[in-house]
Motif scaffolding. Sequence first.
Motif, mmCIF file in Angstrom:
data_model
loop_
_atom_site.group_PDB
_atom_site.id
_atom_site.type_symbol
_atom_site.label_atom_id
_atom_site.label_comp_id
_atom_site.label_asym_id
_atom_site.label_seq_id
_atom_site.Cartn_x
_atom_site.Cartn_y
_atom_site.Cartn_z
ATOM 1 N N LEU A 141 0.825 -1.208 0.000
ATOM 2 C CA LEU A 141 0.000 0.000 0.000
ATOM 3 C C LEU A 141 0.861 1.260 0.000
ATOM 4 N N THR A 145 -0.018 4.593 -2.239
ATOM 5 C CA THR A 145 -0.558 5.824 -1.661
ATOM 6 C C THR A 145 -0.080 5.978 -0.225
ATOM 7 N N TYR A 148 -3.454 6.064 3.220
ATOM 8 C CA TYR A 148 -4.196 5.030 3.937
ATOM 9 C C TYR A 148 -3.219 4.026 4.541
ATOM 10 N N PRO A 151 -5.276 -1.664 3.251
ATOM 11 C CA PRO A 151 -5.643 -1.703 1.826
ATOM 12 C C PRO A 151 -7.070 -2.151 1.531
ATOM 13 N N LEU A 154 -9.860 -0.455 -1.040
ATOM 14 C CA LEU A 154 -9.285 0.703 -1.736
ATOM 15 C C LEU A 154 -9.025 0.456 -3.220
ATOM 16 N N HIS A 176 -6.647 1.325 -7.772
ATOM 17 C CA HIS A 176 -6.804 2.304 -6.693
ATOM 18 C C HIS A 176 -7.249 3.648 -7.261
ATOM 19 N N LEU A 180 -10.772 5.678 -6.343
ATOM 20 C CA LEU A 180 -10.848 7.048 -5.854
ATOM 21 C C LEU A 180 -11.709 7.916 -6.775
ATOM 22 N N TYR A 200 -14.458 7.962 3.257
ATOM 23 C CA TYR A 200 -13.978 6.637 3.662
ATOM 24 C C TYR A 200 -15.058 5.883 4.432
ATOM 25 N N LEU A 203 -17.339 4.539 1.935
ATOM 26 C CA LEU A 203 -16.715 3.372 1.295
ATOM 27 C C LEU A 203 -16.898 2.132 2.172
ATOM 28 N N THR A 276 -12.737 -0.323 9.040
ATOM 29 C CA THR A 276 -12.312 -0.282 7.638
ATOM 30 C C THR A 276 -13.369 -0.982 6.785
#
Length: 326
Positions: A141, A145, A148, A151, A154, A176, A180, A200, A203, A276
């Motif tokens: 990860l 990025t 975060y 993972p 994402l 990814h 986004l 998030y 998500l 998460t």
Amino acid sequence: MTKFFLILLAAALLALGAFAFWAQQPVLAPGAAAIDFSIKAGSGVRSAAQQIASENIPVNPLLLEALARATGKSARLKAGNYELKPGTTPLRLINQLVRGEFAQESLSIIEGWTFRQMRDAIALHPALKHDTALLSDTELLARITPDYKVPEGLFFPDTYLFAKGSSDLQIYRQAHATLLKRLNAAWEQRDLSLPYKTAYEALTMASIIEKETGQKAERRMIAGVFINRLKTGMLLQTDPTVIYGMGSKYQGVIRKSDLLTDTPFNTYTRAGLPPTPIALPGNAALTAALRPETTDALYFVARGDGSSVFSTNLPEHNRAVNKYQR
């Protein structure tokens, strides 16, 4: 002398015509199997032509080199992995090398997969260069990025095309970036009354919706139920989060003891959303999480045919459970 010159001219024209005819004839006959071949980085036109011939491709390397030079493209050939398909002519082959039309492979990431399932699928794909094989999830990860730490969720589930021999990091980065883009677009169009503090959190909700039903038509309704529960302070009490929290302990059955065993993902013991996402949500789940159905329902139960029965109160819900689950 004039006669000799005319003979030479006729021979040259004949050779030129034969060369032009050859350049337009298929290298492989229709119905033949396609052939993979590679051009190494730094190869000149002569070396490239020889590499092609060495891959059992029935083309004269001297003529292929001459064609590249005659068309002014000898210095523009790109290194990489290619596929020669039936019907391709020498001229089309040269253009393929100039344009860098590399052999295309595909990999499908499925909606509802966990990140672990995604990693396994990528690791098993024979056409990828596995640069991430020895990386932990955290290390992987970090290559993609800095924003975060976990993972899960994402990466957008879709079918990705890539050139044979590409780094597997390309798939992760593309998936990814796509996630986004889809998440931010849905966030911008969200119902402003929703109880999410961040995209998030939305998500995370989308991942739960993704795992709760395979019926896309029901996802907005299920999202509406979960939003009602969040707004009224009810526990979400959704089995997929419990299963995710159980990890390898889950063997296909959830027992009452599992529902009572506290984990960060057990929404029977902890209020609100889990910390998460629990899976890779698709576009329908993202849309549902951010544009849920307006409903008074607080409960739902699976009928057993893939659809659900929704209820506004507990007695009504219990009757549905007795009818469809017991």
